[in-house]
Design a protein around this motif. Structure first.
Motif, short mmCIF file in Angstrom:
data_model
loop_
_atom_site.label_atom_id
_atom_site.label_comp_id
_atom_site.label_asym_id
_atom_site.label_seq_id
_atom_site.Cartn_x
_atom_site.Cartn_y
_atom_site.Cartn_z
N UNK A 1 41.05 35.05 42.30
CA UNK A 1 40.35 35.20 41.03
C UNK A 1 41.27 34.90 39.87
N UNK A 2 40.69 34.37 38.80
CA UNK A 2 41.38 34.24 37.53
C UNK A 2 41.61 35.64 36.98
N UNK A 3 42.85 35.92 36.56
CA UNK A 3 43.11 37.29 36.09
C UNK A 3 44.32 37.30 35.16
N UNK A 4 44.77 38.49 34.80
CA UNK A 4 45.98 38.68 34.01
C UNK A 4 46.94 39.56 34.79
N UNK A 5 48.20 39.33 34.54
CA UNK A 5 49.26 39.89 35.36
C UNK A 5 49.21 41.41 35.53
N UNK A 6 49.24 42.13 34.42
CA UNK A 6 49.39 43.59 34.47
C UNK A 6 48.27 44.28 35.22
N UNK A 7 47.03 43.93 34.91
CA UNK A 7 45.89 44.59 35.55
C UNK A 7 45.88 44.33 37.05
N UNK A 8 46.19 43.10 37.43
CA UNK A 8 46.19 42.77 38.86
C UNK A 8 47.32 43.49 39.59
N UNK A 9 48.49 43.58 38.96
CA UNK A 9 49.59 44.30 39.59
C UNK A 9 49.30 45.79 39.69
N UNK A 10 48.53 46.32 38.75
CA UNK A 10 48.15 47.73 38.83
C UNK A 10 47.32 47.98 40.08
N UNK A 11 46.45 47.02 40.43
CA UNK A 11 45.67 47.15 41.67
C UNK A 11 46.60 47.07 42.88
N UNK A 12 47.58 46.19 42.83
CA UNK A 12 48.56 46.09 43.92
C UNK A 12 49.30 47.41 44.11
N UNK A 13 49.66 48.05 43.00
CA UNK A 13 50.40 49.30 43.07
C UNK A 13 49.56 50.44 43.64
N UNK A 14 48.26 50.29 43.59
CA UNK A 14 47.37 51.28 44.20
C UNK A 14 47.31 51.13 45.71
N UNK A 15 47.89 50.06 46.22
CA UNK A 15 47.91 49.86 47.67
C UNK A 15 46.96 48.80 48.17
N UNK A 16 46.23 48.15 47.28
CA UNK A 16 45.31 47.10 47.71
C UNK A 16 46.11 45.88 48.17
N UNK A 17 45.61 45.13 49.16
CA UNK A 17 46.32 43.94 49.65
C UNK A 17 46.15 42.78 48.68
N UNK A 18 46.78 42.90 47.52
CA UNK A 18 46.61 41.94 46.42
C UNK A 18 47.98 41.58 45.86
N UNK A 19 48.14 40.32 45.48
CA UNK A 19 49.34 39.88 44.78
C UNK A 19 48.92 38.88 43.71
N UNK A 20 49.89 38.41 42.92
CA UNK A 20 49.57 37.50 41.82
C UNK A 20 50.45 36.28 41.88
N UNK A 21 49.95 35.18 41.33
CA UNK A 21 50.74 33.97 41.14
C UNK A 21 50.48 33.49 39.72
N UNK A 22 51.57 33.34 38.94
CA UNK A 22 51.45 32.91 37.54
C UNK A 22 51.29 31.40 37.49
N UNK A 23 50.29 30.96 36.75
CA UNK A 23 50.02 29.53 36.64
C UNK A 23 51.26 28.79 36.13
N UNK A 24 51.50 27.61 36.66
CA UNK A 24 52.72 26.90 36.28
C UNK A 24 52.65 26.31 34.88
N UNK A 25 51.47 26.32 34.23
CA UNK A 25 51.40 25.92 32.83
C UNK A 25 51.73 27.09 31.90
N UNK A 26 51.79 28.31 32.44
CA UNK A 26 52.25 29.52 31.75
C UNK A 26 51.50 29.87 30.46
N UNK A 27 50.17 29.81 30.48
CA UNK A 27 49.45 30.31 29.30
C UNK A 27 49.50 31.84 29.27
N UNK A 28 49.32 32.39 28.08
CA UNK A 28 49.39 33.84 27.94
C UNK A 28 48.18 34.38 27.19
#
Length: 369
Positions: free
Chosen positions: A248-275
């Motif tokens: 899914x298209x997402x933003x770093x912090x919120x997705x990592x918060x789900x990872x920290x809850x134990x969900x099998x989720x990780x993130x990859x930052x787009x190589x164009x690096x928009x913010x």
């Protein structure tokens, strides 16, 4: 970007005078008696606002609760003022309806697409240079904090793909979103969500000649269908957690918060690096006391102590070079250095605003909305 400055021509003054029923020459006190014509400056010190009310436009819910406890409650006590907080987004129609010279908010928090739409509609905001001259902590911000030309960005998150780690290989390429293994398991957003706006320009940049190649972006998004289309990021996290989408298209912090809850989720930052940014503006025609309070509130927003606490709570990165990166992000290798921010890309939101109607109409057709 063009930095807007107030334009007071003889024609505009005469029009104003006629609207007020003036029949003779415009008196010299016309400008002096208008509060917005008076210079206002701020040097970083605490002052007595004598009970003045500062009108603020900013997000509500848990965001408002945290900012009140961590920032504005103490601000009200220190400056002897009252915060009138309005969280009923969107801001654009309110600014346009009330007009630039009677601003609905003295200080307002934005995502850039909506800010640039409003900035293009009139002379509503002080330029970044005017704000920097009156907000001492802005001197410590990275250059990209001033990219809008109409405010100061105080927090940001990179755009990422959030993906389930139990569905095969890791995501490590922007075009992985289109991989066959993610067929009917892709997630994106409706046409009013800023994440969709940025994804559109990132698709244009990746699949076309540059961020302005709209035809390439439309084709890429058509090729990605069918997709799950959500309105909000927290709903997309629920779809990821339940396995209804695998990427899914997402933003770093919120997705990592789900990872920290134990969900099998990780993130990859787009190589164009928009913010995705949080940017505060100060209204050009606010009364002098409110404008001075707005400078002071923005200055405190940029204090490392507040940015550190905010980052701990919401996993946003600070734009102040002297602020710390919250531990959960530091564990992911995030640092707050000049080198780490050099690659960040702020898309051309002026271009998007100019073409928003066409983009929205064609994307709604692609999404079947």
């Amino acid at each position: 970007m063009t930095i807007k400055k107030p334009i007071l021509t003889r024609r505009s003054v005469l029009k104003t005078g006629l609207a007020l029923g003036a029949t003779g020459a415009i008196p010299s006190t016309f400008f002096i008696n208008h509060a917005w014509a008076q210079d206002t400056s701020y040097d970083g010190d605490v002052f007595d606002a004598e009970g003045a009310t500062l009108n603020v436009g900013e997000w509500g819910g848990g965001w408002e609760e945290f900012v009140r406890k961590g920032l504005t409650d103490q601000f009200e006590a220190d400056f002897n003022c009252k915060i009138n907080w309005d969280s009923s987004f969107p801001w654009f129609p309110k600014f346009v309806t009330q007009g630039a010279q009677d601003p609905v908010y003295d200080i307002c928090n934005w995502n850039l697409p909506n800010l640039m739409q409003t900035n293009a509609a009139g002379d509503y905001f002080l330029s970044t240079e005017e704000v920097k001259a009156n907000v001492p902590n802005a001197a410590d911000c990275w250059d990209f904090a001033f990219a809008s030309g109409a405010g100061v960005t105080w927090a940001y998150q990179p755009y990422v793909y959030a993906y389930r780690t139990d569905r095969g290989d890791p995501v490590n390429n922007f075009r992985d979103f289109w991989a066959d293994r993610f067929a009917n398991k892709r997630g994106t957003y409706g046409t009013e969500n800023g994440l969709m706006h940025c994804f559109f320009m990132a698709c244009a940049k990746e699949w076309g000649t540059d961020q302005y190649d709209m035809d390439a972006a439309f084709k890429a998004l058509q090729d990605a269908m069918p997709m799950k289309v959500s309105e909000f990021t927290f709903n997309m996290l629920s779809l990821l957690e339940r396995g209804e989408v695998d990427v899914a298209v997402h933003i770093e912090g919120e997705a990592l918060a789900l990872k920290r809850k134990g969900a099998p989720v990780d993130v990859w930052q787009w190589d164009s690096h928009p913010i995705l940014t949080q940017t505060k503006t100060i209204s050009r025609y606010s009364n002098p006391m409110q404008k001075k309070l707005a400078f002071a509130l923005l200055n405190r927003t940029l204090e490392p102590s507040f940015l550190n606490a905010f980052g701990d709570e919401f996993l946003w990165r600070p734009t102040n070079s002297k602020a710390a990166i919250t531990a959960p992000l530091a564990e992911e290798g995030v640092v707050n250095t000049a080198a780490a921010t050099e690659a960040f890309w702020v898309p051309d939101w002026d271009f998007f605003v100019q073409n928003k109607l066409e983009i929205t109409d064609r994307l709604n057709g692609i999404f079947g909305l």
